[in-house]
Motif scaffolding. Structure first.
Motif, PDB file in Angstrom:
ATOM      1  N   ASN A 122       0.739  -1.189   0.066  1.00 14.00           N
ATOM      2  CA  ASN A 122      -0.114  -0.114   0.076  1.00 14.00           C
ATOM      3  C   ASN A 122       0.807   1.204  -0.111  1.00 14.00           C
ATOM      4  OD1 ASN A 122       0.821   0.627   2.619  1.00 14.00           O
ATOM      5  ND2 ASN A 122      -0.838  -0.880   3.390  1.00 14.00           N
ATOM      6  N   ALA A 123       0.032   2.496  -0.193  1.00 16.39           N
ATOM      7  CA  ALA A 123       0.977   3.608  -0.381  1.00 16.39           C
ATOM      8  C   ALA A 123       1.653   4.121   0.971  1.00 16.39           C
ATOM      9  CB  ALA A 123       0.004   4.790  -0.434  1.00 16.39           C
ATOM     10  N   GLN A 124       1.280   3.704   2.233  1.00 17.59           N
ATOM     11  CA  GLN A 124       1.877   4.103   3.470  1.00 17.59           C
ATOM     12  C   GLN A 124       3.104   3.175   3.439  1.00 17.59           C
ATOM     13  OE1 GLN A 124      -1.327   3.260   3.206  1.00 17.59           O
ATOM     14  NE2 GLN A 124      -2.200   5.230   3.523  1.00 17.59           N
ATOM     15  N   ALA A 125       3.150   1.692   3.183  1.00 22.65           N
ATOM     16  CA  ALA A 125       4.419   0.880   3.107  1.00 22.65           C
ATOM     17  C   ALA A 125       5.363   1.482   2.120  1.00 22.65           C
ATOM     18  CB  ALA A 125       3.973  -0.563   2.669  1.00 22.65           C
ATOM     19  N   LEU A 126       5.012   1.979   0.961  1.00 26.00           N
ATOM     20  CA  LEU A 126       5.815   2.573   0.032  1.00 26.00           C
ATOM     21  C   LEU A 126       6.474   3.844   0.700  1.00 26.00           C
ATOM     22  CD1 LEU A 126       3.996   2.122  -3.321  1.00 26.00           C
ATOM     23  CD2 LEU A 126       6.385   1.073  -2.679  1.00 26.00           C
ATOM     24  N   ALA A 127       5.666   4.706   1.123  1.00 26.80           N
ATOM     25  CA  ALA A 127       6.345   5.850   1.699  1.00 26.80           C
ATOM     26  C   ALA A 127       7.264   5.712   2.674  1.00 26.80           C
ATOM     27  CB  ALA A 127       5.076   6.607   2.575  1.00 26.80           C
ATOM     28  N   ARG A 128       7.076   4.208   3.712  1.00 32.06           N
ATOM     29  CA  ARG A 128       8.250   4.257   4.658  1.00 32.06           C
ATOM     30  C   ARG A 128       9.517   3.665   4.048  1.00 32.06           C
ATOM     31  NH1 ARG A 128       3.567   2.079   7.304  1.00 32.06           N
ATOM     32  NH2 ARG A 128       3.905   0.051   6.724  1.00 32.06           N
ATOM     33  N   LEU A 129       9.369   3.161   2.807  1.00 35.59           N
ATOM     34  CA  LEU A 129      10.613   2.601   2.147  1.00 35.59           C
ATOM     35  C   LEU A 129      11.456   3.556   1.638  1.00 35.59           C
ATOM     36  CD1 LEU A 129       9.345  -1.043   0.655  1.00 35.59           C
ATOM     37  CD2 LEU A 129      10.948  -0.506   2.616  1.00 35.59           C
ATOM     38  N   VAL A 130      10.940   4.567   0.926  1.00 36.28           N
ATOM     39  CA  VAL A 130      11.716   5.448   0.088  1.00 36.28           C
ATOM     40  C   VAL A 130      11.645   6.954   0.742  1.00 36.28           C
ATOM     41  CG1 VAL A 130      11.656   6.567  -2.281  1.00 36.28           C
ATOM     42  CG2 VAL A 130      10.514   4.198  -1.971  1.00 36.28           C
ATOM     43  N   GLU A 131      12.912   7.345   0.980  1.00 30.24           N
ATOM     44  CA  GLU A 131      12.870   8.619   1.320  1.00 30.24           C
ATOM     45  C   GLU A 131      13.233   9.610   0.155  1.00 30.24           C
ATOM     46  OE1 GLU A 131      17.494   9.632   2.622  1.00 30.24           O
ATOM     47  OE2 GLU A 131      16.638   8.015   3.671  1.00 30.24           O
ATOM     48  N   VAL A 132      12.709  10.817   0.235  1.00 31.64           N
ATOM     49  CA  VAL A 132      12.839  11.752  -1.112  1.00 31.64           C
ATOM     50  C   VAL A 132      13.515  13.109  -0.809  1.00 31.64           C
ATOM     51  CG1 VAL A 132      11.658  13.283  -2.519  1.00 31.64           C
ATOM     52  CG2 VAL A 132      10.407  10.803  -1.681  1.00 31.64           C
ATOM     53  N   GLU A 133      14.457  13.401  -1.612  1.00 33.77           N
ATOM     54  CA  GLU A 133      15.279  14.656  -1.411  1.00 33.77           C
ATOM     55  C   GLU A 133      15.052  15.343  -2.841  1.00 33.77           C
ATOM     56  OE1 GLU A 133      19.813  15.558  -1.630  1.00 33.77           O
ATOM     57  OE2 GLU A 133      19.321  14.806   0.090  1.00 33.77           O
ATOM     58  N   SER A 134      14.398  16.587  -2.748  1.00 30.64           N
ATOM     59  CA  SER A 134      14.234  16.927  -4.089  1.00 30.64           C
ATOM     60  C   SER A 134      14.694  18.537  -4.151  1.00 30.64           C
ATOM     61  CB  SER A 134      12.588  17.114  -4.266  1.00 30.64           C
ATOM     62  OG  SER A 134      12.455  17.989  -5.507  1.00 30.64           O
ATOM     63  N   ALA A 135      15.326  18.889  -5.299  1.00 34.59           N
ATOM     64  CA  ALA A 135      15.935  20.182  -5.509  1.00 34.59           C
ATOM     65  C   ALA A 135      14.806  21.199  -5.983  1.00 34.59           C
ATOM     66  CB  ALA A 135      17.008  20.296  -6.479  1.00 34.59           C
ATOM     67  N   ILE A 136      13.507  20.613  -6.264  1.00 37.36           N
ATOM     68  CA  ILE A 136      12.599  21.336  -6.899  1.00 37.36           C
ATOM     69  C   ILE A 136      11.164  21.302  -6.291  1.00 37.36           C
ATOM     70  CG2 ILE A 136      13.407  21.058  -9.230  1.00 37.36           C
ATOM     71  CD1 ILE A 136      10.891  19.450  -9.732  1.00 37.36           C
ATOM     72  N   ASP A 137      10.485  22.220  -6.193  1.00 34.50           N
ATOM     73  CA  ASP A 137       9.245  22.272  -5.364  1.00 34.50           C
ATOM     74  C   ASP A 137       8.189  21.042  -6.050  1.00 34.50           C
ATOM     75  OD1 ASP A 137       6.911  22.502  -3.960  1.00 34.50           O
ATOM     76  OD2 ASP A 137       6.637  24.545  -4.192  1.00 34.50           O
ATOM     77  N   LEU A 138       7.987  20.256  -5.334  1.00 40.90           N
ATOM     78  CA  LEU A 138       6.895  19.071  -6.147  1.00 40.90           C
ATOM     79  C   LEU A 138       5.464  19.285  -5.808  1.00 40.90           C
ATOM     80  CD1 LEU A 138       8.858  15.806  -4.974  1.00 40.90           C
ATOM     81  CD2 LEU A 138       9.002  17.107  -7.136  1.00 40.90           C
ATOM     82  N   THR A 139       5.095  20.551  -4.915  1.00 36.72           N
ATOM     83  CA  THR A 139       3.737  20.660  -4.384  1.00 36.72           C
ATOM     84  C   THR A 139       3.207  21.678  -5.560  1.00 36.72           C
ATOM     85  OG1 THR A 139       4.488  22.599  -2.984  1.00 36.72           O
ATOM     86  CG2 THR A 139       4.224  20.220  -2.087  1.00 36.72           C
TER      87      THR A 139
END
Length: 283
Positions: A79-96
């Motif tokens: 599920n989405a929650q499990a994926l979120a726990r597995l992948v950390e994100v570092e972004s140089a651009i605003d993803l929102t």
């Protein structure tokens, strides 16, 4: 296969990853066409590397590749929650705030690419270009599971028209252009000094869609800690007026990332399948 992948989704990630690594280590001991492809690619790209070092790199890579197949279980069926726990994100651009500028996310075939793309789709609208598989049942499953969080899946045969529509609608497009798909719409540019048949689709699509091009890389973290998705700044002054120059710029970026995590790049692919006129095949 579907049942096995579903079962893996219910196991702790560390257990699944270790199973994949173990299977990879065993399969590497068996001579195979894919193992020969790995060694051919490594010898071409790293001619100064010792035989022992190349052997260690090939073995580590094979484990990563098989592990990535096994980890399709939690990626495709978790599920989405499990994926979120597995992948950390570092972004140089605003993803929102992605609607103001058409964006092409250009990825590369590191073994963690699936995890990064899947996790991104749980948070943000996106379309993804994909190459259909020869196995129709597996292809249907992959398309369904990859798109289950709302990703619009676009086959490469229909990519340009649909991708441009998606970009105009304000949705980013994800694609990877670092494989050898043949001579059509491609140029030969050096990849670690070896001429590689490289798609020009990124710069052509960016120009047609007035889009920025943002590279991303998903890497496997050590000690079975999951993944890290790194989204970089948009390429400056891209595209240019020369698709070959653009292809070389993207390849140079890729080379930098491969040198950082060489065991995680997809060496099992026949990257040099097509050769410039007059040059012999390497596989």
């Amino acid at each position: 296969m579907t049942g096995l992948l579903r079962a893996f989704a219910f196991l702790p990630y560390g257990v699944v990853a270790r199973i994949g690594t173990g299977i990879g280590a065993l399969l590497y001991r068996i001579p195979s066409a894919r193992r020969r492809v790995v060694h051919t690619n490594l010898k071409l790209c790293f001619p100064d590397m010792s035989d022992d070092a190349r052997e260690r790199l090939a073995r580590a890579h094979f484990c990563h590749v098989i592990r990535s197949y096994v980890e399709r279980g939690p990626q495709w069926f978790g599920n989405a929650q499990a994926l979120a726990r597995l992948v950390e994100v570092e972004s140089a651009i605003d993803l929102t705030d992605m609607e103001g500028q058409p964006t092409i996310f250009v990825g590369f075939h590191f073994v963690g690419i699936e995890a990064g793309c899947m996790m991104y789709s749980t948070r943000h609208p996106v379309a993804s270009l994909y190459t259909p598989m020869s196995n129709l049942l597996l292809d249907a499953m992959a398309k369904r599971q990859r798109g289950r969080f709302g990703t619009e899946m676009i086959p490469r045969s229909d990519s340009v028209r649909r991708a441009l529509r998606v970009l105009r609608d304000g949705k980013p497009v994800m694609l990877a252009a670092d494989m050898d798909f043949g001579l059509r719409d491609s140029v030969f540019v050096p990849f670690f000094g070896v001429p590689a048949c490289t798609l020009t689709s990124v710069s052509r699509m960016a120009k047609a869609g007035n889009a920025r091009v943002v590279p991303f890389v998903t890497e496997v973290l050590p000690d079975y800690r999951g993944y890290k998705l790194t989204i970089f700044e948009a390429l400056k002054d891209f595209p240019s007026e020369d698709v070959a120059v653009d292809a070389r710029r993207i390849t140079e970026f890729l080379e930098t990332q491969v040198r950082r995590i060489p065991d995680q790049y997809y060496w099992v692919h026949k990257r040099f399948k097509h050769r410039p006129a007059g040059e012999a095949g390497v596989y």
